[in-house]
Design a protein around this motif. Structure first.
Motif, PDB file in Angstrom:
ATOM      1  N   LEU A 325       0.837  -1.204   0.000  1.00  9.95           N
ATOM      2  CA  LEU A 325       0.000   0.000   0.000  1.00  9.95           C
ATOM      3  C   LEU A 325       0.870   1.253   0.000  1.00  9.95           C
ATOM      4  CD1 LEU A 325      -2.768   1.434   0.360  1.00  9.95           C
ATOM      5  CD2 LEU A 325      -2.448   1.197   2.823  1.00  9.95           C
ATOM      6  N   SER A 326       1.891   1.259   0.858  1.00 15.13           N
ATOM      7  CA  SER A 326       2.779   2.429   0.922  1.00 15.13           C
ATOM      8  C   SER A 326       3.532   2.616  -0.391  1.00 15.13           C
ATOM      9  CB  SER A 326       3.769   2.263   2.073  1.00 15.13           C
ATOM     10  OG  SER A 326       3.092   2.208   3.306  1.00 15.13           O
ATOM     11  N   ARG A 327       3.851   1.514  -1.053  1.00 13.68           N
ATOM     12  CA  ARG A 327       4.579   1.616  -2.325  1.00 13.68           C
ATOM     13  C   ARG A 327       3.682   2.109  -3.449  1.00 13.68           C
ATOM     14  NH1 ARG A 327       5.547  -1.187  -6.857  1.00 13.68           N
ATOM     15  NH2 ARG A 327       4.097  -2.857  -6.293  1.00 13.68           N
ATOM     16  N   ARG A 328       2.457   1.572  -3.494  1.00 11.41           N
ATOM     17  CA  ARG A 328       1.556   1.934  -4.594  1.00 11.41           C
ATOM     18  C   ARG A 328       0.868   3.275  -4.371  1.00 11.41           C
ATOM     19  NH1 ARG A 328      -1.942  -3.493  -6.231  1.00 11.41           N
ATOM     20  NH2 ARG A 328      -0.215  -5.007  -6.262  1.00 11.41           N
ATOM     21  N   HIS A 329       0.447   3.532  -3.115  1.00  5.23           N
ATOM     22  CA  HIS A 329      -0.343   4.748  -2.826  1.00  5.23           C
ATOM     23  C   HIS A 329       0.224   5.468  -1.602  1.00  5.23           C
ATOM     24  CE1 HIS A 329      -3.179   2.865  -5.563  1.00  5.23           C
ATOM     25  NE2 HIS A 329      -3.372   1.854  -4.714  1.00  5.23           N
ATOM     26  N   PRO A 330       1.422   6.029  -1.683  1.00 16.54           N
ATOM     27  CA  PRO A 330       2.028   6.629  -0.485  1.00 16.54           C
ATOM     28  C   PRO A 330       1.199   7.765   0.113  1.00 16.54           C
ATOM     29  CG  PRO A 330       3.230   7.223  -2.483  1.00 16.54           C
ATOM     30  CD  PRO A 330       2.279   6.150  -2.875  1.00 16.54           C
ATOM     31  N   GLY A 331       0.471   8.504  -0.703  1.00 21.46           N
ATOM     32  CA  GLY A 331      -0.319   9.617  -0.176  1.00 21.46           C
ATOM     33  C   GLY A 331      -1.644   9.207   0.414  1.00 21.46           C
ATOM     34  N   LEU A 332      -2.003   7.939   0.250  1.00 25.87           N
ATOM     35  CA  LEU A 332      -3.302   7.485   0.701  1.00 25.87           C
ATOM     36  C   LEU A 332      -3.293   7.013   2.154  1.00 25.87           C
ATOM     37  CD1 LEU A 332      -6.248   6.831  -0.141  1.00 25.87           C
ATOM     38  CD2 LEU A 332      -5.426   4.600  -0.946  1.00 25.87           C
ATOM     39  N   VAL A 333      -2.116   6.648   2.654  1.00 18.19           N
ATOM     40  CA  VAL A 333      -2.033   6.030   3.981  1.00 18.19           C
ATOM     41  C   VAL A 333      -2.604   6.940   5.057  1.00 18.19           C
ATOM     42  CG1 VAL A 333      -0.461   5.130   5.730  1.00 18.19           C
ATOM     43  CG2 VAL A 333      -0.075   4.595   3.322  1.00 18.19           C
ATOM     44  N   ARG A 334      -2.222   8.205   5.069  1.00 20.50           N
ATOM     45  CA  ARG A 334      -2.705   9.128   6.100  1.00 20.50           C
ATOM     46  C   ARG A 334      -4.215   9.267   6.044  1.00 20.50           C
ATOM     47  NH1 ARG A 334      -0.978  13.110   9.505  1.00 20.50           N
ATOM     48  NH2 ARG A 334      -2.437  14.814   9.869  1.00 20.50           N
ATOM     49  N   ARG A 335      -4.772   9.390   4.839  1.00 21.93           N
ATOM     50  CA  ARG A 335      -6.219   9.553   4.705  1.00 21.93           C
ATOM     51  C   ARG A 335      -6.962   8.307   5.190  1.00 21.93           C
ATOM     52  NH1 ARG A 335      -4.777  11.586  -0.361  1.00 21.93           N
ATOM     53  NH2 ARG A 335      -5.825   9.882  -1.469  1.00 21.93           N
ATOM     54  N   LEU A 336      -6.392   7.131   4.940  1.00 28.55           N
ATOM     55  CA  LEU A 336      -7.040   5.895   5.389  1.00 28.55           C
ATOM     56  C   LEU A 336      -7.051   5.802   6.910  1.00 28.55           C
ATOM     57  CD1 LEU A 336      -5.683   3.305   2.798  1.00 28.55           C
ATOM     58  CD2 LEU A 336      -8.003   4.208   2.955  1.00 28.55           C
ATOM     59  N   HIS A 337      -5.941   6.175   7.546  1.00 28.57           N
ATOM     60  CA  HIS A 337      -5.915   6.172   9.016  1.00 28.57           C
ATOM     61  C   HIS A 337      -6.953   7.152   9.575  1.00 28.57           C
ATOM     62  CE1 HIS A 337      -2.767   3.428  10.181  1.00 28.57           C
ATOM     63  NE2 HIS A 337      -1.904   3.954   9.336  1.00 28.57           N
ATOM     64  N   GLN A 338      -7.091   8.304   8.943  1.00 23.10           N
ATOM     65  CA  GLN A 338      -8.067   9.281   9.424  1.00 23.10           C
ATOM     66  C   GLN A 338      -9.496   8.774   9.228  1.00 23.10           C
ATOM     67  OE1 GLN A 338      -6.615  12.635   7.124  1.00 23.10           O
ATOM     68  NE2 GLN A 338      -5.654  13.545   8.949  1.00 23.10           N
ATOM     69  N   ARG A 339      -9.739   8.102   8.092  1.00 27.14           N
ATOM     70  CA  ARG A 339     -11.062   7.506   7.879  1.00 27.14           C
ATOM     71  C   ARG A 339     -11.350   6.441   8.937  1.00 27.14           C
ATOM     72  NH1 ARG A 339     -11.465   6.069   1.427  1.00 27.14           N
ATOM     73  NH2 ARG A 339     -10.935   8.138   0.605  1.00 27.14           N
ATOM     74  N   ALA A 340     -10.343   5.623   9.213  1.00 29.69           N
ATOM     75  CA  ALA A 340     -10.517   4.573  10.219  1.00 29.69           C
ATOM     76  C   ALA A 340     -10.792   5.191  11.585  1.00 29.69           C
ATOM     77  CB  ALA A 340      -9.279   3.682  10.273  1.00 29.69           C
ATOM     78  N   ALA A 341     -10.045   6.244  11.948  1.00 26.34           N
ATOM     79  CA  ALA A 341     -10.239   6.891  13.246  1.00 26.34           C
ATOM     80  C   ALA A 341     -11.665   7.412  13.377  1.00 26.34           C
ATOM     81  CB  ALA A 341      -9.236   8.029  13.417  1.00 26.34           C
ATOM     82  N   ARG A 342     -12.172   8.017  12.339  1.00 26.73           N
ATOM     83  CA  ARG A 342     -13.520   8.584  12.426  1.00 26.73           C
ATOM     84  C   ARG A 342     -14.591   7.484  12.430  1.00 26.73           C
ATOM     85  NH1 ARG A 342     -10.046  12.079  11.433  1.00 26.73           N
ATOM     86  NH2 ARG A 342     -10.386  14.318  11.688  1.00 26.73           N
ATOM     87  N   TRP A 343     -14.351   6.412  11.704  1.00 31.35           N
ATOM     88  CA  TRP A 343     -15.324   5.307  11.747  1.00 31.35           C
ATOM     89  C   TRP A 343     -15.375   4.688  13.144  1.00 31.35           C
ATOM     90  CZ3 TRP A 343     -15.552   0.102  12.788  1.00 31.35           C
ATOM     91  CH2 TRP A 343     -16.684  -0.581  12.335  1.00 31.35           C
ATOM     92  N   TYR A 344     -14.217   4.459  13.720  1.00 25.29           N
ATOM     93  CA  TYR A 344     -14.183   3.899  15.074  1.00 25.29           C
ATOM     94  C   TYR A 344     -14.842   4.859  16.072  1.00 25.29           C
ATOM     95  CZ  TYR A 344     -11.043   0.033  13.850  1.00 25.29           C
ATOM     96  OH  TYR A 344     -10.502  -1.113  13.339  1.00 25.29           O
ATOM     97  N   ALA A 345     -14.582   6.165  15.917  1.00 30.51           N
ATOM     98  CA  ALA A 345     -15.194   7.142  16.830  1.00 30.51           C
ATOM     99  C   ALA A 345     -16.713   7.111  16.708  1.00 30.51           C
ATOM    100  CB  ALA A 345     -14.659   8.534  16.536  1.00 30.51           C
ATOM    101  N   GLU A 346     -17.220   6.990  15.481  1.00 30.99           N
ATOM    102  CA  GLU A 346     -18.670   6.930  15.277  1.00 30.99           C
ATOM    103  C   GLU A 346     -19.286   5.695  15.930  1.00 30.99           C
ATOM    104  OE1 GLU A 346     -19.093   6.993  11.066  1.00 30.99           O
ATOM    105  OE2 GLU A 346     -18.218   9.000  10.860  1.00 30.99           O
ATOM    106  N   HIS A 347     -18.478   4.650  16.080  1.00 36.83           N
ATOM    107  CA  HIS A 347     -18.981   3.405  16.653  1.00 36.83           C
ATOM    108  C   HIS A 347     -18.522   3.222  18.114  1.00 36.83           C
ATOM    109  CE1 HIS A 347     -19.570   2.680  12.360  1.00 36.83           C
ATOM    110  NE2 HIS A 347     -20.446   1.754  12.701  1.00 36.83           N
TER     111      HIS A 347
END
Length: 871
Positions: A325-347
């Protein structure tokens, strides 16, 4: 028969075993025992090797026909042509292969007829059924052949996923054996054996780590072992080589074979340990994750299902996916962690949300998550608070705000740095006062709640009580949607109760601690453990030994239920148990409980526990006649308590113990100075009476004891007073009065078996008991104590009526360790009946009626311990 063509020979040959092959008898025994055997598993789990070893070792119930399938074999005519070629060596009357093959009912009937005539079944092994055998027609034909061939055919299917036959029919008929990825996974002992086969030596901890990392995946273990074997002197290089090899395997054997959309789903979900279908939809911005994940589970693609909507990717595969993932989409990692954080917070999964926010250093959001949800205080009440606090270890100094200050306050509290913690808590409160939103309201409430804990640790009871009142007011002002955590409230009330106990306000402390112990879930609450432990100390201080023992035992049980590690438990419970054991003169138990209390992380920092431990160690040393060590223990606690607010009651207890140490050393003037510091009352009068006895002033001592008797109803003080009156009378040769006072003391001591006071006074008690045989017989429970001096070995009268043999002592020692009769027999290489005979003899010699009484009697007689008092 001529040799088959090379292509056919390759398909029919049983594969060779690898050079470092691990036999697996527990799995081999299950193969071929039913009509159909299915071996399914992810790539590299040893499916084919297991079947090949079974075949080559001759463990099959009959001759084996092996067929390796390829993509071109998925049509009935091609498939059955190769099946006939595999079976021909065992069925000589098969149709010739030089004419076109017609697979119809008649063909299957002829084949089934020949198979059914055999005395031993033919075993047909179909390898690689996962990708290459999907034809429903072939499945129906195989099913028909199995039904009509009867006992003449056994079928073994090997692959990553088998959908060829209606397996549920065979399962219902008890005609199916299955081995899955979980079955094929190595056990820890098998991992160790496989590594050793490669000539690699690892210590047990390294083997356990390797087994956990690979999850028993046999190819992962082999690749690691080969890399270590190639570079024995370079562990780091070997690990890197193994990582590269494993990554290459996963990419070529698993990832590259998947469609692009499935690859993308796996890559994006490699950031989470457990893949939940809703979270996967959020991370992929699609709504089809559950179906894709189910397909991956069925295909044995290193994804397994945990529950209805939760999946888990194999640990090593997840590492490879994360790198990809880091090799193919290096700029996506931060956004995915933020999405995960907000999903967990919602739940309402605050801990998971904070972890993902922290991984991308979104500190402000992480801190704002924990404050409204009670997460800041939950860090302190969690059984293992270190991981929660460690999440914020990288918190930058530039990040500010009330929630951030609260996190820093908690981090300081876990280090027992309450001065720094108080500074951060006040900073948080001041910052929150400037805002009017919900988060700021929660921050003010949390900051005030932290002041309760800080007040307890600093010994400032009034500050803790004030903070508690403010916290209740602020909590009432919080929005209704903010959760009220019973465990957090129990924790705070327990801290407030401990603060009142420190201040000597025993009645208030008991009310609060009782409330804390009953206000939370005992299976998860640290507050329950703390409250019960403090209640045990309170009972011990009030001379209530039975309740102290019960509360301490309940506290230890609560700690285990809450998942607290031994070192993370409060030492108060063990300190109370040590005090109870000391009163009973059970010195081995004293040593055991003191060791546990001292090693508990919170013991030196909790004022009530630290002082209790210091007083116990001082009493032990002074009772042994070592006044210097007794005073040293008190000097240490006085130095450590420099940062605490010492209430008058604590100072009095320390002064009383200090006076005792000086009395032992014969420094009567210094002892009197410390006794005069104590407020007038029963304890001072008893101390001064002892001092008068030391000076030989019996009249003064008697007068002081009369004063003490009218000044207290404390059970402990009344016991000590009665014993001192007996000593005054004995030294004044008033033997009737001495026996009467001694009788009173013994009656007061009998319920809790308090032997220690009589051990310390045994020099003058022995003559009285020898002169009053009725009194001695009435209190036979005391015999082992009065017959042992404080410094010498037990006298002959303290031994059992008959001396135990060495073997009986061995059995008794294990009985005292709560071993069963069978365990003792195994341990000592004896029969169970022999052990039972020894136990009967032990019970008779000790005058015991059972195991518990024999163990207690052995400790009382010091049959299992030859060492000196702890101190």
């Amino acid at each position: 028969m001529s040799n088959p063509p090379p292509l056919l020979a390759a398909k029919l040959d049983v594969p060779r075993l690898p050079s470092f092959h691990l036999p697996r008898p527990r799995l081999l025994r299950t193969l071929g025992t039913t009509t159909v055997t299915v071996i399914t598993g992810a790539a590299g789990t040893g499916k084919t090797v297991l079947a090949a070893h079974w075949t080559r070792s001759g463990q099959a119930p009959g001759p084996v026909a092996w067929l390796r399938l390829d993509a071109e074999d998925n049509t009935p005519d091609v498939f059955w042509t190769f099946v006939l070629a595999a079976l021909r060596a065992h069925l000589p009357r098969l149709d010739p292969v030089d004419r076109p093959l017609v697979v119809d009912r008649a063909f299957l009937g002829r084949l089934a007829g020949q198979l059914s005539e055999r005395q031993k079944p033919v075993v047909l092994v179909l390898d690689r059924t996962d990708h290459h055998l999907r034809s429903r027609t072939i499945g129906r034909e195989l099913d028909s052949l199995l039904r009509y061939a009867g006992d003449g055919l056994r079928l073994v299917l090997v692959g990553r996923g088998v959908r060829l036959l209606p397996l549920h029919h065979y399962q219902l008929a008890d005609a199916l054996t299955t081995l899955s990825t979980e079955d094929l996974a190595l056990r820890p002992d098998e991992t160790a054996e496989l590594v050793a086969l490669h000539g690699v030596r690892l210590d047990p901890s390294e083997v356990n780590r390797l087994h956990a990392d690979t999850e028993g995946w046999i190819t992962g273990v082999c690749l690691n072992a080969r890399a270590r074997r190639a570079a024995p002197a370079d562990p780091g290089g070997a690990r890197a080589a193994a990582h590269r090899a494993i990554g290459g395997f996963f990419r070529s054997e698993v990832l590259d074979a998947l469609p692009g959309r499935v690859q993308e789903l796996l890559l994006r979900n490699s950031l989470v340990r457990d893949v939940e279908s809703g979270l996967a939809d959020r991370l992929t911005a699609r709504y089809t994750a559950a179906g894709v994940l189910d397909e991956l589970v069925r295909a044995d693609a290193f994804v397994r299902q945990i529950d209805l909507s939760t999946y888990r990717i194999h640990r090593l595969f997840r590492e490879v996916l994360s790198e990809e993932l880091s090799r193919r989409h290096p700029g996506l990692v931060r956004r995915l962690h933020q999405r995960a954080a907000r999903w967990y917070a919602e739940h309402d999964r605050t801990a998971d949300a904070v972890r993902h926010a922290a991984l991308v250093r979104d500190w402000r959001y992480a801190a704002e998550l924990v404050v409204p949800r009670g997460g800041v205080l939950a860090m302190l009440t969690s059984p293992r608070c270190e991981p929660s606090v460690a999440t914020f270890a990288g918190l930058s100094a530039e990040t500010v705000g009330a929630p951030v200050a609260l996190v820093r306050a908690v981090a300081a509290l876990t280090r027992y740095d309450f001065v720094t913690a108080r500074g951060h808590a006040r900073t948080a409160r001041n910052l929150a006062l400037a805002e009017a939103d919900d988060v700021s309201a929660a921050a003010r409430s949390t900051a005030t709640s932290l002041e309760i804990v800080i007040g307890r640790l600093s010994g400032e009871c009034d500050a803790a009580a004030t903070a508690d009142g403010e916290a209740d007011v602020l909590a009432a002002l919080l929005p209704s949607h903010y959760p009220a955590d019973r465990n957090v409230r129990s924790f705070l009330v327990a801290n407030l109760g401990a603060a009142h106990l420190w201040a000597g306000r025993h009645r208030t402390a008991r009310v609060l601690l009782d409330q804390a112990a009953g206000d939370a879930d005992p299976a998860t609450s640290v507050g329950v453990h703390d409250a019960l432990a403090q209640l045990a100390l309170l009972d011990y201080a009030d001379d209530l030994l039975g309740p102290a023992e019960a509360h301490a035992a309940a506290s230890v049980t609560a700690a285990v239920r809450a998942g607290l590690p031994a070192a993370g438990q409060y030492g108060a419970a063990s300190a109370a148990l040590a005090g109870v054991a000391l009163q009973r003169n059970d010195l081995p138990a004293v040593r055991e409980h003191l060791a546990r209390a001292i090693t508990a992380a919170g013991s030196p920092h909790d004022p009530t526990t630290a002082v209790a431990l210091a007083l116990l160690r001082s009493r032990l040393s002074s009772g042994r006649g070592d006044g210097h060590r007794g005073l040293a223990a008190l000097q240490v606690i006085r130095a450590n308590a420099a940062g605490w607010h010492l209430p008058a009651t604590v100072r009095s207890r320390l002064d009383l113990a200090t006076a005792e140490g000086h009395l032992v050393l014969g420094e009567l003037g210094v002892a009197e100075e410390y006794l005069r510091r104590i407020p007038a009352g029963a304890e001072q009068a008893l101390g001064l009476a002892r001092l008068a006895l030391s000076r030989g002033d019996l009249r003064c001592a008697a007068g002081l004891l009369d004063d003490a008797r009218t000044a207290t109803n404390s059970p402990g003080a009344l016991l000590r007073g009665a014993l001192l009156r007996a000593e005054v009378a004995a030294r004044g040769e008033q033997y009737d009065a001495a026996c009467e006072a001694l009788r009173e003391a013994l009656e007061r001591a009998r319920p809790d078996q308090q032997r220690r006071p009589f051990v310390l006074a045994s020099a003058w008690i022995r003559p009285l008991l020898r002169g009053d045989s009725a009194l001695a017989a009435e209190h036979a429970w005391l015999s082992c104590a009065t017959d042992r001096s404080t410094s010498g070995p037990p006298s002959p009268t303290s031994a059992a009526a008959e001396r135990l043999t060495n073997r009986e002592v061995d059995v008794l020692r294990r009985l005292a360790q709560a071993q069963s009769t069978g365990d003792i027999a195994v341990d000592l290489h004896l029969s169970v009946n022999t052990v039972k005979s020894h136990l009967k003899s032990i019970y008779r010699k000790l005058g015991a009626t059972g195991r518990s009484q024999a163990a207690r009697r052995a400790r009382e007689l010091h049959l299992l311990d030859d060492s000196r008092d702890a101190g």
